[in-house]
Design a protein around this motif. Sequence first.
Motif, short mmCIF file in Angstrom:
data_model
loop_
_atom_site.label_atom_id
_atom_site.label_comp_id
_atom_site.label_asym_id
_atom_site.label_seq_id
_atom_site.Cartn_x
_atom_site.Cartn_y
_atom_site.Cartn_z
N GLU A 213 0.83 -1.21 0.00
CA GLU A 213 0.00 0.00 0.00
C GLU A 213 0.86 1.26 0.00
OE1 GLU A 213 -2.53 -0.34 3.34
OE2 GLU A 213 -3.85 -1.86 2.45
N SER A 214 1.93 1.22 0.80
CA SER A 214 2.83 2.39 0.83
C SER A 214 3.50 2.60 -0.51
CB SER A 214 3.89 2.19 1.93
OG SER A 214 3.27 2.09 3.20
N ILE A 215 3.88 1.49 -1.17
CA ILE A 215 4.50 1.61 -2.50
C ILE A 215 3.51 2.25 -3.47
CG2 ILE A 215 5.32 0.28 -4.47
CD1 ILE A 215 6.62 -1.64 -2.47
N GLY A 216 2.24 1.78 -3.41
CA GLY A 216 1.24 2.39 -4.28
C GLY A 216 1.04 3.86 -3.97
N SER A 217 1.05 4.20 -2.67
CA SER A 217 0.91 5.61 -2.29
C SER A 217 2.10 6.44 -2.77
CB SER A 217 0.77 5.72 -0.77
OG SER A 217 0.73 7.07 -0.37
N LEU A 218 3.30 5.87 -2.60
CA LEU A 218 4.50 6.61 -3.03
C LEU A 218 4.53 6.77 -4.55
CD1 LEU A 218 7.19 5.08 -0.66
CD2 LEU A 218 6.24 7.37 -0.58
N LYS A 219 4.10 5.73 -5.27
CA LYS A 219 4.03 5.87 -6.73
C LYS A 219 3.04 6.96 -7.12
CE LYS A 219 5.40 1.16 -8.01
NZ LYS A 219 4.99 -0.11 -8.68
N GLY A 220 1.90 7.00 -6.37
CA GLY A 220 0.96 8.08 -6.63
C GLY A 220 1.57 9.45 -6.36
N LEU A 221 2.36 9.52 -5.26
CA LEU A 221 3.02 10.79 -4.94
C LEU A 221 4.02 11.17 -6.03
CD1 LEU A 221 3.67 10.63 -1.10
CD2 LEU A 221 2.23 12.24 -2.33
N VAL A 222 4.74 10.16 -6.55
CA VAL A 222 5.70 10.44 -7.62
C VAL A 222 4.98 11.01 -8.83
CG1 VAL A 222 7.29 9.37 -9.25
CG2 VAL A 222 7.39 8.74 -6.84
N GLU A 223 3.82 10.42 -9.16
CA GLU A 223 3.06 10.95 -10.29
C GLU A 223 2.54 12.35 -9.99
OE1 GLU A 223 2.83 9.58 -13.21
OE2 GLU A 223 4.07 7.90 -12.52
N GLU A 224 2.09 12.56 -8.74
CA GLU A 224 1.63 13.90 -8.37
C GLU A 224 2.77 14.92 -8.48
OE1 GLU A 224 -0.25 14.05 -4.61
OE2 GLU A 224 -1.68 12.46 -5.05
N VAL A 225 3.96 14.49 -8.04
CA VAL A 225 5.11 15.40 -8.14
C VAL A 225 5.40 15.75 -9.59
CG1 VAL A 225 7.60 15.53 -7.80
CG2 VAL A 225 6.17 14.72 -5.96
N LYS A 226 5.32 14.75 -10.47
CA LYS A 226 5.56 15.03 -11.89
C LYS A 226 4.51 15.99 -12.45
CE LYS A 226 7.77 10.58 -12.86
NZ LYS A 226 7.68 9.29 -13.61
N ILE A 227 3.23 15.72 -12.08
CA ILE A 227 2.16 16.62 -12.56
C ILE A 227 2.35 18.02 -12.02
CG2 ILE A 227 -0.32 17.04 -12.46
CD1 ILE A 227 -0.73 14.00 -12.42
N ASN A 228 2.67 18.13 -10.71
CA ASN A 228 2.88 19.45 -10.12
C ASN A 228 4.11 20.12 -10.71
OD1 ASN A 228 0.64 19.16 -8.48
ND2 ASN A 228 1.81 18.25 -6.80
N ARG A 229 5.14 19.30 -11.04
CA ARG A 229 6.32 19.89 -11.68
C ARG A 229 5.96 20.52 -13.01
NH1 ARG A 229 10.33 16.87 -14.39
NH2 ARG A 229 8.50 15.82 -15.29
N ASP A 230 5.20 19.76 -13.84
CA ASP A 230 4.80 20.29 -15.14
C ASP A 230 3.89 21.51 -14.98
OD1 ASP A 230 6.22 18.19 -16.21
OD2 ASP A 230 4.46 16.89 -16.46
N ARG A 231 2.98 21.43 -14.00
CA ARG A 231 2.07 22.55 -13.78
C ARG A 231 2.82 23.79 -13.33
NH1 ARG A 231 -2.18 20.92 -9.62
NH2 ARG A 231 -2.66 19.44 -11.29
N GLU A 232 3.77 23.60 -12.39
CA GLU A 232 4.54 24.75 -11.90
C GLU A 232 5.43 25.32 -13.00
OE1 GLU A 232 5.34 27.41 -8.74
OE2 GLU A 232 3.83 25.84 -9.05
N ALA A 233 6.04 24.41 -13.81
CA ALA A 233 6.88 24.89 -14.91
C ALA A 233 6.04 25.68 -15.91
CB ALA A 233 7.55 23.70 -15.59
N ALA A 234 4.83 25.19 -16.21
CA ALA A 234 3.95 25.92 -17.12
C ALA A 234 3.56 27.28 -16.53
CB ALA A 234 2.70 25.09 -17.42
N ALA A 235 3.30 27.29 -15.21
CA ALA A 235 2.95 28.57 -14.57
C ALA A 235 4.11 29.55 -14.60
CB ALA A 235 2.51 28.32 -13.12
N VAL A 236 5.33 29.02 -14.37
CA VAL A 236 6.51 29.89 -14.42
C VAL A 236 6.70 30.45 -15.83
CG1 VAL A 236 9.02 29.90 -14.25
CG2 VAL A 236 7.67 28.78 -12.49
N SER A 237 6.55 29.57 -16.83
CA SER A 237 6.70 30.04 -18.22
C SER A 237 5.63 31.06 -18.57
CB SER A 237 6.64 28.84 -19.17
OG SER A 237 7.67 27.90 -18.89
#
Length: 533
Positions: A213-237
């Motif tokens: 369950e923790s692995i699934g949660s961490l994988k979800g967090l990794v995906e969230e981090v990627k999405i937030n990274r793209d979103r923040e990069a788009a906002a910065v641009s």
Amino acid sequence: MSGEIFQPLENLELVDLSKSNPLLCYLCNEQYDDPCILACFHSFCAQCLRGRCTDSRMTCPLCGAVTTLKDGASLPAADLLLKFMVESSLDERAQCANCDNETEHMYFCNTCNQPLCTVCREVTHQAKMFSAHDIVLLSKRTKDIHKKCSLHGEPYIMFSSEKKIMLCIKCFRDMRVESRTHCVDMETAYNQSCKKLDQSVQTIRDLQKSASESIGSLKGLVEEVKINRDREAAAVSAMYDAMMEKINKTKTDLLEEVDKQFQEKEGQLKAQLHTLMTLLPTLHVHFMTSAAFSSSANRFEFLDLAYVMMGRLKAITRQPHPLHPLQTSIIDTDFKGQFARNLEPLLFSRPGLSSLSNASLPIQREGRNTPVIYKMNSAGSSSRRSNNNGLKVKFIDAKGPFADYCKEFETVHKDLLVKCEKLKIRVQELQRDLTLRRCLTRNDDVSTIRCNIEEIDKHLANHYSNIDNKQSTLQEHWEDSLQRIGNEQELYQAQLQDITRLQHECQHLNTIMKQLSSFVLSITAVTERIDPK
């Protein structure tokens, strides 16, 4: 392949552990050969770990944990359990020692220490000389070979729950009397051990489930981090593009303003220069005429035309001449303030009505018992609070009762604000765990958060009460300040009136001196004419 990482650590998440062979070494990807276990419970072949020891310390090739070896040892302890499993798996696939065939049922001769197929068991071991040989099923060979005590050669009959060892009759007889109370028969010990092992296995199974369950949660967090990274990069641009567009537009407007001010100042200065340049010939002609008239005219001619000359000179001096520059050379567009004002809506924009309405509406998710997530727009509230308080604090003197009160307020308020922001983050993470990540949350964590919220609520109530109690003191200060401001304004206006009166008197004196200077010049000229030296 010894010593090489076959499956690097960063790729382990791609491995399906349910299909992987637990008897294969992670380094060489071959079946374990003399396995050794590290302090992190990762096992590797002895040959794969050889040469990795440094100063009696060995780093796990898989997780990086450090294992301290015994003095003089170059390898960690042997993994007896894994070694037993490897040998058991090899025995199940053993070939007959006589014919090299494999049958459905294989046997093992403990006396010959050789595996036998069904045919060879019937043919080769029917002779009288083999009648005393101990033949068992191959799958039970390992169990039967451990039935006798290695010290006395007697079969095991008891098990010591105190020392966790099997005992033969001689071992039991040699034990102390008080230790014999911890001994049970082999069947009872076997049943008790099976129950304890089942409990331990259940614990491992629960840990495995929690880890999954923790692995699934961490994988979800990794995906969230990627999405937030793209979103923040788009906002910065987007912010950069908007700022550059504003900056370029402001730059164009400011350069136009610079050219406009330059043309205005240049035109006025050139017009003033032209006026003064045309005045010089007139002044030169009249200066030469006055000098020639004074030197060539006799008394009668001088008295006849002197006043005409003086009238003309006086008329020339009374005409308005732009002797002082009407414009300064400074071109000021206040570009810093203009840039700041144009960028302020982008950098410090307040959330609109739509964002406020979205912040108050819950996000409905599927499922009847699924809790809802409430978005907490903490950034907007903090920006509004900081903007309002920042604008007010700018106009407060560095000294005085109200300034001291503000310093005390900010000290307490900042601490409460930081605690409140941390609680917001924890509550948001809790909501994500329950709804998006489907993770279990302990009741202790929820109780801790609620206790923290109640504690901050009490601090805020005390903080509000302390601030409210200071209103009477501040009210007196404000009334005194209003009286002081009124007196200062009256004094300021009186000072302006005094300066204005002095300016009028000075201008009156200047007018009188201009009138007297013309008479003084004419009297001086007449005196020099009458009594030249």
